[in-house]
Design a protein around this motif. Structure first.
Motif, short mmCIF file in Angstrom:
data_model
loop_
_atom_site.label_atom_id
_atom_site.label_comp_id
_atom_site.label_asym_id
_atom_site.label_seq_id
_atom_site.Cartn_x
_atom_site.Cartn_y
_atom_site.Cartn_z
N UNK A 37 129.07 -2.88 103.18
CA UNK A 37 130.50 -2.71 103.03
C UNK A 37 131.34 -3.99 102.98
N UNK A 38 131.07 -5.02 103.79
CA UNK A 38 132.04 -6.12 103.92
C UNK A 38 132.39 -6.86 102.64
N UNK A 39 131.44 -7.03 101.73
CA UNK A 39 131.76 -7.72 100.47
C UNK A 39 131.86 -6.75 99.32
N UNK A 40 130.78 -6.05 99.00
CA UNK A 40 130.75 -5.22 97.80
C UNK A 40 131.75 -4.07 97.85
N UNK A 41 131.74 -3.31 98.94
CA UNK A 41 132.64 -2.16 99.02
C UNK A 41 134.09 -2.60 99.13
N UNK A 42 134.34 -3.64 99.92
CA UNK A 42 135.71 -4.13 100.06
C UNK A 42 136.23 -4.66 98.73
N UNK A 43 135.38 -5.38 98.00
CA UNK A 43 135.77 -5.89 96.69
C UNK A 43 136.15 -4.76 95.74
N UNK A 44 135.31 -3.73 95.69
CA UNK A 44 135.60 -2.58 94.82
C UNK A 44 136.86 -1.86 95.28
N UNK A 45 137.02 -1.70 96.57
CA UNK A 45 138.21 -1.03 97.12
C UNK A 45 139.47 -1.80 96.77
N UNK A 46 139.43 -3.11 96.97
CA UNK A 46 140.57 -3.96 96.65
C UNK A 46 140.92 -3.86 95.17
N UNK A 89 140.20 -1.49 92.91
CA UNK A 89 140.61 -0.19 92.40
C UNK A 89 141.88 0.33 93.07
N UNK A 90 141.96 0.19 94.39
CA UNK A 90 143.01 0.89 95.13
C UNK A 90 144.10 0.00 95.71
N UNK A 91 143.85 -1.30 95.82
CA UNK A 91 144.85 -2.17 96.44
C UNK A 91 145.55 -3.03 95.40
N UNK A 92 144.80 -3.69 94.54
CA UNK A 92 145.39 -4.65 93.61
C UNK A 92 145.69 -4.08 92.23
N UNK A 93 145.39 -2.83 91.99
CA UNK A 93 145.68 -2.21 90.70
C UNK A 93 147.08 -1.61 90.71
N UNK A 94 147.46 -1.03 89.58
CA UNK A 94 148.79 -0.43 89.44
C UNK A 94 148.79 1.04 89.88
N UNK A 118 139.32 -9.28 88.00
CA UNK A 118 138.29 -10.28 87.77
C UNK A 118 137.57 -10.53 89.09
N UNK A 119 136.29 -10.17 89.12
CA UNK A 119 135.53 -10.18 90.37
C UNK A 119 134.48 -11.27 90.39
N UNK A 120 133.80 -11.51 89.29
CA UNK A 120 132.72 -12.48 89.32
C UNK A 120 132.50 -13.10 87.97
N UNK A 121 131.49 -13.96 87.89
CA UNK A 121 131.20 -14.66 86.66
C UNK A 121 129.71 -14.74 86.40
N UNK A 142 150.60 -9.61 77.27
CA UNK A 142 152.03 -9.35 77.18
C UNK A 142 152.34 -8.11 76.36
N UNK A 143 151.66 -7.97 75.23
CA UNK A 143 152.00 -6.88 74.31
C UNK A 143 151.80 -5.50 74.93
N UNK A 144 150.89 -5.42 75.89
CA UNK A 144 150.61 -4.11 76.50
C UNK A 144 150.86 -4.10 78.00
N UNK A 145 151.55 -5.13 78.50
CA UNK A 145 151.89 -5.21 79.92
C UNK A 145 150.66 -5.08 80.81
N UNK A 146 149.55 -5.67 80.36
CA UNK A 146 148.32 -5.61 81.15
C UNK A 146 148.34 -6.71 82.21
N UNK A 147 147.56 -6.49 83.27
CA UNK A 147 147.53 -7.42 84.39
C UNK A 147 146.10 -7.94 84.58
N UNK A 148 145.98 -9.26 84.70
CA UNK A 148 144.70 -9.90 85.01
C UNK A 148 144.79 -10.37 86.45
N UNK A 149 143.99 -9.78 87.34
CA UNK A 149 144.11 -10.02 88.77
C UNK A 149 142.80 -10.56 89.32
N UNK A 150 142.84 -11.68 90.01
CA UNK A 150 141.66 -12.20 90.67
C UNK A 150 141.41 -11.49 91.98
N UNK A 151 140.18 -11.03 92.21
CA UNK A 151 139.82 -10.32 93.44
C UNK A 151 138.90 -11.21 94.25
#
Length: 341
Positions: free
Chosen positions: A141-150, A152-157, A258-261, A275-284
């Motif tokens: 849970x501490x890395x993988x689940x928290x990353x997915x949670x953040x 999908x549910x915290x940093x998204x719109x 954006x989670x990894x590389x 800009x054209x579609x008001x999309x958001x690029x968020x670093x997690x």
């Protein structure tokens, strides 16, 4: 007690099991008997020397682990002996948004982590494991689940039931993201180059799957599957090789987390495509202790059981790393610290 140590850049063969000296507990500190540790792609980056931060001395690796409280130091009030706990990836990020001070240290990165028979952490870095999760499940849970949670549910719109989540690959974050999204009533699309892994993703409830080798322009397929709308959230784990296609796959107003590389970092994103579609690029960057508590409660109440690919005994930590590095895994690779075989 025994612990593993590794020097940044020493590679997997540099992982050494040593006798580690015990010390007395200080103010607010807690001694934990570790039961299980799970691996993340980040652990391979530390071993190879490609992680974002580095230190000169060997460290105990791995951010993710769960165990039982053995003893508490002076002033401890959040936990007691016998409690089942998991360590938070960032010991100083308790709640709220990230700040440089909150993320100044990460377990198993620039400070000692969890791959040991016993560890000492400050009480503030601990989250109580719900009764419905085993130690092995909680260790994921501490890395993988928290990353997915953040992501999908915290940093998204503000996703809502019926929205679509696109998950790249079938690693730990993506599979836990699939499970969490399904439990929340979201529609899911999973990509992979393996038909076998895609079949397993469908068995977990993925609504649609895409083999990106068979369909190189997989972003067009995402738009087709969503009737032109795109995905409200994209979990981008690929890096420079996939980020532009992830942006193209996102819905208007959607979020590309954006989670990894895996394919490296870099690659230009055209601002106009955002800009054209008001999309958001968020670093997690993983998440807080509060997010760890939230996702474990959600998993407990929702009956989400993390997919465990394989469990290795403590003495086979190198083999666990190599299995992770092979890319053959589906879900999480775990080390059972209590298994001395």
């Amino acid at each position: 007690m025994r612990a593993y140590q590794i020097l940044h850049g020493a590679n997997i063969d540099g992982l050494q099991c040593i006798d580690y000296p015990e010390r007395d507990l200080g103010l607010g500190e807690v001694r934990i008997r570790v039961h299980a540790v799970s691996l993340n792609y980040r652990d391979l980056m530390v071993a190879s020397g490609n992680y974002l931060v580095s230190v000169e001395d060997p460290i105990i690796p791995c951010s993710d682990g769960a165990g039982e409280v053995l003893a508490v130091g002076p002033g401890v009030s959040r936990v007691q002996v016998g409690d089942r706990v998991a360590g938070s990836f960032f010991p100083h990020w308790l709640e709220g948004g990230p700040t440089p001070d909150k993320v100044r240290h990460g377990l198993g990165g620039d400070i000692d982590g969890m791959l040991a028979e016993e560890v000492i952490l400050h009480e503030d870095a601990l989250a109580i494991v719900p009764a419905g999760l085993s130690f092995i499940e909680a260790s994921t849970m501490p890395c993988a689940a928290v990353t997915a949670w953040n992501a999908i549910f915290v940093s998204s719109n503000h996703v809502k039931p019926g929205d679509t989540v696109l998950l790249l690959g079938t690693g730990g974050v993506s599979i836990l993201g699939l499970q969490l999204a399904r439990a929340a009533g979201l529609r899911t699309i999973v990509t992979s180059s393996s038909d076998d892994k895609l079949a397993r993703a469908r068995a977990l409830g993925a609504h649609h799957t895409i083999n990106y080798q068979a369909i190189p322009e997989w972003h067009d397929e995402v738009l087709h599957l969503t009737h032109g709308a795109g995905a409200q959230v994209v979990l981008e784990v690929g890096g420079k090789g996939t980020v532009n296609k992830s942006v193209s796959s996102a819905a208007m107003g959607g979020t590309v987390a954006v989670i990894g590389g895996v394919s490296g970092f870099g690659g230009e994103v055209n601002p106009a495509s955002l800009l054209a579609s008001a999309k958001r690029l968020v670093g997690i960057y993983v998440g807080s202790r509060a997010m760890l508590e939230d996702v474990m409660r959600f998993a407990d109440v929702g009956g989400v059981k993390p997919v465990i690919d394989r469990v290795f005994p403590f003495g086979q930590a190198r083999e666990a790393y190599r299995h992770m590095a092979s890319g053959a895994h589906f879900g999480k690779v775990v080390i059972d610290v209590t298994d001395r075989s």
